[in-house]
Design an enzyme around this catalytic site. Structure first.
Site, mmCIF file in Angstrom:
data_model
loop_
_atom_site.group_PDB
_atom_site.id
_atom_site.type_symbol
_atom_site.label_atom_id
_atom_site.label_comp_id
_atom_site.label_asym_id
_atom_site.label_seq_id
_atom_site.Cartn_x
_atom_site.Cartn_y
_atom_site.Cartn_z
ATOM 1 C CB THR A 1 -0.902 0.012 1.240
ATOM 2 O OG1 THR A 1 -1.739 -1.139 1.217
ATOM 3 C CG2 THR A 1 -1.764 1.267 1.270
ATOM 4 C CE LYS A 2 3.222 7.054 -3.724
ATOM 5 N NZ LYS A 2 3.398 7.937 -2.575
ATOM 6 C CG LEU A 3 2.222 3.453 3.773
ATOM 7 C CD1 LEU A 3 3.362 3.086 4.690
ATOM 8 C CD2 LEU A 3 0.896 2.962 4.340
ATOM 9 N NE ARG B 1 11.190 6.181 1.815
ATOM 10 C CZ ARG B 1 11.569 5.995 0.550
ATOM 11 N NH1 ARG B 1 11.078 6.786 -0.407
ATOM 12 N NH2 ARG B 1 12.409 5.035 0.222
ATOM 13 C CE LYS C 1 2.524 13.635 2.477
ATOM 14 N NZ LYS C 1 3.376 13.645 1.271
ATOM 15 C CG PHE D 1 8.654 0.739 3.268
ATOM 16 C CD1 PHE D 1 9.835 0.966 2.603
ATOM 17 C CD2 PHE D 1 7.842 1.824 3.558
ATOM 18 C CE1 PHE D 1 10.221 2.238 2.222
ATOM 19 C CE2 PHE D 1 8.215 3.103 3.184
ATOM 20 C CZ PHE D 1 9.406 3.308 2.511
ATOM 21 C CE LYS E 1 8.563 -0.705 -1.961
ATOM 22 N NZ LYS E 1 8.942 -0.625 -0.528
ATOM 23 C CE LYS F 1 5.845 8.711 -8.215
ATOM 24 N NZ LYS F 1 6.188 9.969 -7.524
#
Length: 923
Positions: free
Chosen positions: A275-277, A281, A348, A372, A437, A454
């Site tokens: 999952t893209k959080l 970073r 955000k 991760f 990935k 992504k």
């Protein structure tokens, strides 16, 4: 001029004659073929390393001596920031004429000054270095006597004296070099000074010859000296030294991809999906009971999250989560805001900053790091291990605790359908997107194209909700948008009880992008008769703004005279600036809805429904794969028309394809691609390129057909010009192909790589790049930036400049209340910091004004080196007004007057937050 340092016996550069380096460069310039050039350079590097080992037998582990003194001369353009000589060809010509005592009208002086126009049998017109060699040859010794260290010391002296404006010292250094270097050495020295070596080897090639990891390490730290020092031993790998505890570095990044292309990208291999959080970073470094937190850009936030188990907003809660045997580690992850009551993560869009404890706590969020990847474990650097193996270390490092430190989940997938399903799950879960990935890739700091991808809904057409909003007001533009409305206040209707046309509209968002300048001008012309000045004392009853008019337009328009615009955005977020109580994140205009009447815009109820339905996320659809494997959410593509290939005519022998019967395939870089090679440079001929295409798994043809992927060419010859006219093919420069050869993998094209683009590629470039070829998503290299600058301004006229006034307009438009660093943007300031010492003409800067100069530059001022016609302000030292009358005399003779003020005016401006009237401080 001093000779080598007293420790010259311990420095390799003091033992190697500069003539030897120039001999290498001369040989490189005459050698044909990139591989041969690299072998020649490799022999020189090997010789240097052998001499280094002989020199440092006793202090091999502690010495800082390295190949850097030679490398900085081989790659002089990388020294632009550290060393500024302030001299170009014309300046060098004048210096040479002066130190050689040449008459200004003499033939040799004219050759130097007019090197671009002079044509002689011995000199190359346009190449100043070659012309200087011709002029200097009878005047210089046959062989120079200086070492590489002495030349570097002299060049550093030139740079420092130039910065201090000590012209006589600069001339002394040039004279010293003229006396002690041969004409051939002078030729290469000139190229080093102007930072254009011209030996036919790219930066990547030179670095790869020195060490296989040199370019990667340089991309991480941008420090050539550090690269040469840390990689002295060719057996040392970057992953062993590039990542260390408490030393910040740029993490590995993700490239943009489409879910229906993943199988092809992964070449059928399995891959991981995460999952893209939607957080910040973070790289967490641990050594014993010490902790440091670094952001993606290297900023440190240890003071917020905690340096020890006894302070900060996070460290006290996770210190006991690390396994007892973990002494040192570096973990990569995302810092998120966790809401303990609802057990959910914030985004955000909820307008809280997890790095700001007060703001985060006020909204009920606590910091939680989602891990991760692990890059270092008990002093063992893991970055060179494949991702699959690195992930096995996660359980050895931490014990997860919900809401404080958690491990990101990943699942193995194999097909495009798996990727699409994961994306749809993310959409249903109101997530930002997914990460794909390659499990076999190592961790490569500061690399975007390293095997991580992504995928977000907004990258795919048809998946995002589009909102129909009514334009309520406008904001006047500045600069190139001056004289018209450049931004618009959009709103939604308050629904009526009886379903009649709405009478009241609430402000919802401000939008200023998505349209071209031409479209903006046409829209302004269309609405010109309907704009009315906005009077805050008597605002229109039909338009309701937020209390205090936090977004007050310059003009407003009657709703029934306005029109609906279709707006796309990432999500709906809370905001007090607009009457609705929320607004859009990253809004942009998609189109003007001429097909809908003004009263059919969205209502406040519609906006509330969207917020409740998806938590503010504007992802309104799901992606499905069609029968052809293409995403139905993606823009439709025309099916390729299958055409019977015609028999190609025979070419003359020198244009025929290369004989590749003995070529063995060594990679899959061009697998499945058909290439037509038209021509190539002298050192990489058409036939050589074709052999390389075959080596990389591709096929080549002599004439492009319907299945040709792209065309390669070095120059626009007749055949290339004819292909351009057909507008069918992507014609790519050979310089791009060289980069692919050096990198060993496919490199996506950029506008700067193209001689001509097909309609499909042009369309893609329009989505990914601006009109000058600057990527919206990718960082540019120095060479790409040069190309971008060369395309700006008038077509074919070279680099365009952005004036200080234009920068100020942009700052005022986009950052009116946020950034003070454009305070002096419109000022061109001359610092009167020159004190004449006796009869000596040497000018020494005073520390007070020098520090002030640095400060006002930081706040946007342009500093003038001399009192030119464009100077707006002269700042003098209150303690030394000896030149005041002279400055006033100069001002009296100027059409454009300048202000003469002291430091007090600067301080008043900073306190006021704007340009304070000069009259109070005028001298």
């Amino acid at each position: 001029m001093t000779d080598a340092s007293t420790d010259s016996d311990k420095v390799v550069a003091a033992k190697v004659p500069f003539a030897e380096l120039c001999g290498l460069l001369e040989k490189l310039s005459k050698t044909q073929g990139n591989d041969k050039k690299k072998r020649v350079l490799g022999d020189f590097v090997d010789s240097w390393r052998r001499l280094h080992n002989e020199t440092h037998t006793d202090d091999a582990d502690t010495t800082t001596d390295s190949f850097y003194p030679a490398m900085r001369l081989l790659l002089p353009h990388l020294e632009r920031e550290r060393v500024a000589y302030g001299i170009k060809e014309t300046g060098l010509a004048r210096l040479m004429i002066k130190v050689l005592c040449l008459g200004k009208d003499s033939p040799d002086a004219q050759r130097l000054l007019n090197y671009r126009a002079v044509k002689t049998a011995r000199g190359d017109a346009g190449d100043f270095a070659s012309m200087a060699y011709f002029v200097l040859k009878p005047r210089c010794p046959q062989r120079g006597t200086l070492t590489i260290q002495q030349v570097n010391d002299t060049l550093d002296a030139i740079a420092s004296n130039n910065a201090a404006k000590k012209k006589s010292a600069v001339e002394d250094s040039i004279l010293y070099l003229l006396k002690n270097l041969s004409a051939l050495e002078q030729k290469w020295l000139v190229r080093m000074i102007v930072k254009e070596l011209k030996v036919g080897l790219s930066q990547a090639s030179v670095l790869s010859v020195y060490h296989q990891d040199a370019e990667d390490l340089f991309n991480v730290n941008n420090n050539l000296e550090k690269v040469c020092r840390l990689l002295r031993d060719p057996a040392t790998r970057m992953h062993e030294i590039g990542v260390s505890v408490f030393s910040p570095f740029t993490p590995m990044l993700g490239d943009r991809a489409a879910p229906d292309k993943i199988e092809k990208i992964m070449e059928g291999r399995p891959y991981f999906i995460e999952t893209k959080l939607d957080g910040e970073r973070v790289l967490l470094h641990k050594k014993g009971d010490e902790y440091k937190y670094f952001s993606r850009s290297g900023n440190e936030y240890t003071n917020v999250f905690g340096a020890t188990p006894f302070d900060g907003t996070l460290t006290p809660y996770i210190a006991n989560c690390f396994k007892p045997d973990v002494d040192t580690c570096i973990i990569d992850g995302e810092m998120l805001g966790y809401h303990a009551a609802s057990k959910t993560f914030g985004t955000k869009g909820e307008q809280f900053d997890i790095k700001s404890p007060n703001v985060a706590e006020a909204k009920g969020y606590q910091p939680c790091v989602m891990v991760f990847d692990v890059l270092l474990y008990n002093d063992r650097v893991l970055t060179n291990l494949p991702l699959r193996e690195r992930l096995t270390y996660l359980d050895k490092v931490v014990t997860p605790v919900e809401g404080r430190i958690q491990l990101s989940e990943h699942k193995e997938a194999h097909s495009n359908q798996d990727c699409v399903e994961a994306l749809n799950d993310a959409i249903d879960g109101r997530e930002e997107g997914i990460m794909v990935k390659d499990p076999e890739t190592p961790y490569r700091p500061n690399v975007r194209k390293g095997g991580w991808f992504k995928i977000k809904p907004e990258y795919i057409g048809g998946l995002m909700d589009e909102l129909d909003l009514l334009i309520l007001g406008g904001f006047f533009g500045e600069g190139h948008r001056g004289g018209m409305m450049s931004h618009f206040l959009c709103g939604v209707a308050v629904p009526t009880e009886d379903g009649s046309e709405p009478k009241v509209f609430h402000s919802f968002c401000k939008v200023g992008s998505g349209y071209t300048k031409k479209q903006l001008a046409e829209f302004n012309q269309r609405m010109a008769d309907h704009w009315q000045a906005f009077d805050k004392r008597r605002p229109p009853q039909c338009i309701q703004l937020a209390s205090g008019f936090k977004e007050k337009p310059d003009a407003w328009i009657e709703p029934d005279k306005s029109c609906i615009v279709q707006v796309k955005a990432a999500e709906i977020i809370a905001s007090e600036r607009f009457k609705v109580g929320c607004t859009l994140r990253f809004p942009r205009v998609e189109m003007i809805r001429d097909d809908k009447p003004w009263h059919q815009c969205m209502t406040t109820a519609d906006i509330e429904d969207l917020r409740q339905k998806s938590g503010g996320k504007l992802t309104g659809g799901r992606m499905e794969l069609g029968e052809d494997g293409e995403g139905e959410g993606a823009p439709t593509k025309k099916k390729r028309r299958i055409v019977q290939r015609a028999v190609q005519p025979q070419l003359m022998s020198r244009f025929r394809g290369a004989d590749v019967s003995d070529v063995e395939q060594v990679s899959q870089v061009l697998s499945g691609k058909e290439v037509c090679v038209i021509n190539g440079p002298a050192d990489l001929t058409k036939q050589q390129i074709e052999r390389k295409v075959k080596e990389m798994g591709g096929e080549f043809v002599q004439n492009p057909g319907s299945s040709t992927t792209f065309v390669l060419a070095e120059k626009v010859a007749v055949k290339v010009a004819n292909l351009i006219k057909t507008d069918k093919y992507d014609i790519v420069k050979v310089t791009w192909f060289r980069r692919v050869l050096d990198a060993g993998h496919w490199i996506p094209w950029t506008p700067g790589d193209m001689i001509h683009t097909s309609p499909a590629t042009r369309k893609q470039f329009q989505q990914d790049y601006d009109q000058y070829g600057d990527s919206f998503t990718e960082d540019v290299t120095e060479e790409q930036l040069k190309h971008i600058f060369s395309t700006m301004g008038k077509e074919g006229q070279g680099v365009a400049t952005v004036t200080a006034e234009e920068i100020a307009e942009l700052e005022e438009e986009y950052f009116p209340d946020e950034s003070p660093y454009g305070l002096f943007r419109t000022c061109r300031i001359y610092m009167d910091s020159n004190l004449v010492i006796g009869d000596d003409s040497t000018h020494l800067p005073t520390s007070t004004l020098d520090l002030l100069a640095l400060e006002i530059r930081f706040f946007g001022a342009t500093l003038a080196n001399e009192l030119d016609e464009q100077v707006s302000h002269v700042i003098v030292d209150q303690k030394d007004l000896s030149r005041l009358e002279e400055l006033k005399a100069v001002r009296r003779g100027r059409k454009k007057k300048f202000h003469i003020v002291t430091e007090k005016w600067v301080r008043a401006c900073m306190e006021e937050g704007g340009l304070y009237p000069e009259k109070t401080f005028e001298l």
